[in-house]
Design a protein around this motif. Structure first.
Motif, mmCIF file in Angstrom:
data_model
loop_
_atom_site.group_PDB
_atom_site.id
_atom_site.type_symbol
_atom_site.label_atom_id
_atom_site.label_comp_id
_atom_site.label_asym_id
_atom_site.label_seq_id
_atom_site.Cartn_x
_atom_site.Cartn_y
_atom_site.Cartn_z
ATOM 1 N N LEU A 172 0.797 -1.143 0.061
ATOM 2 C CA LEU A 172 -0.010 0.003 -0.064
ATOM 3 C C LEU A 172 0.849 1.324 0.024
ATOM 4 O O LEU A 172 0.424 2.191 -0.605
ATOM 5 N N ILE A 173 2.013 1.261 0.817
ATOM 6 C CA ILE A 173 2.968 2.317 0.644
ATOM 7 C C ILE A 173 3.528 2.717 -0.688
ATOM 8 O O ILE A 173 3.574 3.666 -1.113
ATOM 9 N N LEU A 174 3.884 1.602 -1.143
ATOM 10 C CA LEU A 174 4.457 1.516 -2.464
ATOM 11 C C LEU A 174 3.464 2.119 -3.664
ATOM 12 O O LEU A 174 3.603 2.743 -4.426
ATOM 13 N N ASP A 175 2.223 1.606 -3.364
ATOM 14 C CA ASP A 175 1.165 1.889 -4.504
ATOM 15 C C ASP A 175 0.827 3.445 -4.192
ATOM 16 O O ASP A 175 0.274 4.025 -5.091
ATOM 17 N N LYS A 176 0.913 4.095 -3.129
ATOM 18 C CA LYS A 176 0.463 5.328 -2.837
ATOM 19 C C LYS A 176 1.637 6.414 -2.801
ATOM 20 O O LYS A 176 1.296 7.428 -2.252
ATOM 21 N N LYS A 177 2.683 5.987 -3.253
ATOM 22 C CA LYS A 177 3.835 7.048 -3.199
ATOM 23 C C LYS A 177 3.262 8.383 -3.981
ATOM 24 O O LYS A 177 3.835 9.399 -3.203
ATOM 25 N N LYS A 178 2.731 8.394 -5.044
ATOM 26 C CA LYS A 178 2.429 9.869 -5.623
ATOM 27 C C LYS A 178 1.353 10.549 -4.478
ATOM 28 O O LYS A 178 1.549 11.885 -4.400
ATOM 29 N N GLU A 179 0.357 9.732 -4.133
ATOM 30 C CA GLU A 179 -0.334 10.418 -3.152
ATOM 31 C C GLU A 179 0.431 10.976 -1.868
ATOM 32 O O GLU A 179 -0.242 11.970 -1.102
ATOM 33 N N ILE A 180 1.210 10.181 -1.400
ATOM 34 C CA ILE A 180 2.117 10.486 -0.242
ATOM 35 C C ILE A 180 3.007 11.743 -0.619
ATOM 36 O O ILE A 180 3.040 12.670 0.192
ATOM 37 N N GLN A 181 3.398 11.818 -2.036
ATOM 38 C CA GLN A 181 3.986 13.285 -2.334
ATOM 39 C C GLN A 181 3.119 14.430 -2.292
ATOM 40 O O GLN A 181 3.409 15.602 -1.881
ATOM 41 N N MET B 101 0.162 14.621 -0.387
ATOM 42 C CA MET B 101 -0.113 15.053 1.225
ATOM 43 C C MET B 101 1.096 16.038 1.524
ATOM 44 O O MET B 101 0.782 16.926 2.328
ATOM 45 N N TYR B 102 2.099 15.624 1.405
ATOM 46 C CA TYR B 102 3.259 16.316 1.661
ATOM 47 C C TYR B 102 3.166 17.652 1.328
ATOM 48 O O TYR B 102 3.335 18.832 1.778
ATOM 49 N N SER B 103 2.678 17.879 0.001
ATOM 50 C CA SER B 103 2.745 19.194 -0.615
ATOM 51 C C SER B 103 1.609 20.013 -0.025
ATOM 52 O O SER B 103 1.762 21.329 0.186
ATOM 53 N N LYS C 61 4.297 12.496 10.374
ATOM 54 C CA LYS C 61 3.794 11.536 11.577
ATOM 55 C C LYS C 61 2.455 11.299 11.270
ATOM 56 O O LYS C 61 1.700 10.222 11.314
ATOM 57 N N ASN C 62 1.542 12.228 10.657
ATOM 58 C CA ASN C 62 0.250 11.952 9.947
ATOM 59 C C ASN C 62 0.190 10.743 8.970
ATOM 60 O O ASN C 62 -0.848 10.113 8.857
ATOM 61 N N ILE C 63 1.094 11.018 8.089
ATOM 62 C CA ILE C 63 1.019 10.118 6.865
ATOM 63 C C ILE C 63 1.462 8.873 7.373
ATOM 64 O O ILE C 63 1.088 7.811 6.935
ATOM 65 N N ARG C 64 2.347 8.610 8.319
ATOM 66 C CA ARG C 64 2.651 7.350 8.873
ATOM 67 C C ARG C 64 1.556 6.709 9.615
ATOM 68 O O ARG C 64 1.353 5.594 9.793
ATOM 69 N N ASN C 65 0.836 7.709 10.193
ATOM 70 C CA ASN C 65 -0.557 7.167 11.133
ATOM 71 C C ASN C 65 -1.570 6.745 10.006
ATOM 72 O O ASN C 65 -2.419 5.900 10.401
ATOM 73 N N ILE C 66 -1.655 7.114 8.792
ATOM 74 C CA ILE C 66 -2.484 6.573 7.969
ATOM 75 C C ILE C 66 -2.276 5.111 7.731
ATOM 76 O O ILE C 66 -3.238 4.061 7.697
ATOM 77 N N PHE C 67 -1.172 4.761 7.696
ATOM 78 C CA PHE C 67 -0.779 3.288 7.427
ATOM 79 C C PHE C 67 -1.033 2.687 8.562
ATOM 80 O O PHE C 67 -1.382 1.315 8.507
#
Length: 394
Positions: free
Chosen positions: A297-306, A308-310, A316-322
């Motif tokens: 899921l982390i690998l699949d959502k790489k673009k979404e993670i970037q 969300m950073y933007s 911490k919030n992004i880690r909490n998602i997973f």
């Protein structure tokens, strides 16, 4: 939004917009943890049921308290012990007993059994008469009858036979050269009048009258090996044990039912612990599927993670998602597994789906302790794996 990480995690799990490899792997993880959870709860519940059932069987023949000599086999000063017991208001009834090994010969078939000689008060102390499923209980008006366990009855084909007696033999005490059998053994003839069924511990037992046991052991007078007690139930066994120990002194050993059953309870607890550890290992293995799901899921959502950073979401919030994603999968699998296990348990209790013997189904006991053990184990392992893998988000 109060908890955006939890909201996004739920969207990842329950979104129906598309079905891809991540959803399939998440489904596999749920199924793996679900099956392991159900199996763990079923095993713990069955062992709890077996323990309760065996303790119930033990209570039919094991006394609440037992007095035996600290040295030797025979109770000394029996009159003193009986007078002391008669003064105790917390003692409802007591029975004199003798326990010893005996050699049985019936129609050319032999076996070694544990003979327990009891007096007529034994049914006031235990419920032995309630487990006799064939024939009659002991007749104390004569010392030539016994009741036999189902195991011995099957091995010797010795059921109820008022015509042909069985030979009961015990070795005689003494020294010197033995020239013939009569010098080595005390031999008595007795008739099987009933068959009882309990559990494996009593599979090699026979019960007879105290008089016959005394004759086999050549005990003079009204002697016995132990006295078994029934209490009024107004005080705990340990309190009564302490009072009796003070009254009788150190020449006597007093045991409660828990003391007498301690060996069985230790074995059951050890088996229960081993089963728990084995299925905990199965849950740990199932959690590898959970770890794989979160990693993919982390690998699949790489673009979404970037993205969300933007938008200013912290690491911490992004880690909490997973982490929440793994936690939701664990909770979903755990509660579904418990639900399935409860349904199976109810079916077992009401319909006896799996039989322990021809007549007795495997017991299934629902208990708060088992629910707590399963929830803490599954939730603890699932949470740890989810937390550990979610830390991989950089």
């Amino acid at each position: 939004m109060k908890n955006i990480s939890l909201y996004i995690a739920k969207r990842y799990i329950f979104s129906k917009t598309n079905t891809n490899a991540v959803n399939i792997i998440a489904g596999i993880a749920v199924c793996a943890i679900l099956v392991a959870t159900a199996a763990l709860f079923i095993i713990l519940s069955v062992f709890s049921g077996l323990e309760k059932m065996n303790l119930k069987y033990f209570s039919n023949v094991n006394p609440e308290l037992k007095i035996s000599p600290a040295k030797g086999k025979t109770l000394d000063s029996l009159t003193f012990v009986i007078k002391t017991l008669e003064k105790q208001q917390d003692i409802k009834a007591f029975s004199k007993v003798i326990e010893e090994k005996v050699y049985i010969d019936y129609k050319g078939k032999q076996d070694i059994a544990y003979l327990k000689g009891i007096d007529e008060n034994f049914t006031k102390v235990t419920r032995l008469d309630t487990v006799v499923y064939g024939g009659d209980y002991l007749d104390f008006s004569r010392d030539d009858n016994f009741i036999v366990s189902n195991g011995i009855a099957e091995r010797l084909q010795l059921y109820i036979d008022p015509v042909t007696p069985a030979d009961l033999m015990m070795p005689k005490a003494g020294t010197g050269l033995i020239k013939q059998e009569s010098e080595a053994f005390t031999k008595k003839e007795a008739y099987s009048v009933g068959v009882f069924i309990l559990n494996e511990q009593y599979d090699k037992h026979i019960f007879t009258t105290l008089g016959l046991a005394q004759e086999l052991l050549d005990l003079k007078g009204n002697k016995c090996y132990a006295i078994e007690l029934k209490t009024t139930g107004n005080k705990s066994f340990n309190d009564i044990k302490s009072n009796l120990q003070q009254s009788l002194g150190s020449n006597y050993i007093i045991q409660t039912r828990q003391d007498l059953d301690s060996a069985f309870l230790k074995v059951m607890n050890m088996e229960n612990l081993i089963s728990y550890l084995i299925f905990t290992l199965v849950i740990i293995i199932a959690c590898f599927n959970l770890a794989g799901t979160i990693i993919i899921l982390i690998l699949d959502k790489k673009k979404e993670i970037q993205t969300m950073y933007s938008f200013g979401l912290s690491r911490k919030n992004i880690r909490n998602i997973f982490f929440y994603t793994g936690l939701i999968i664990t909770l979903l699998a755990m509660f579904t597994g418990l639900l399935i296990a409860c349904v199976i348990g109810l079916l077992q209790v009401n319909f006896g789906l799996v039989m322990a013997s021809e007549t007795v189904p495997f017991p299934f006991l629902f208990s708060v302790q088992n629910f707590t053990a399963v929830i803490v184990t599954v939730l603890g392992l699932g949470s740890f794996v989810s937390w550990l893998i979610s830390r991989q988000v950089k």
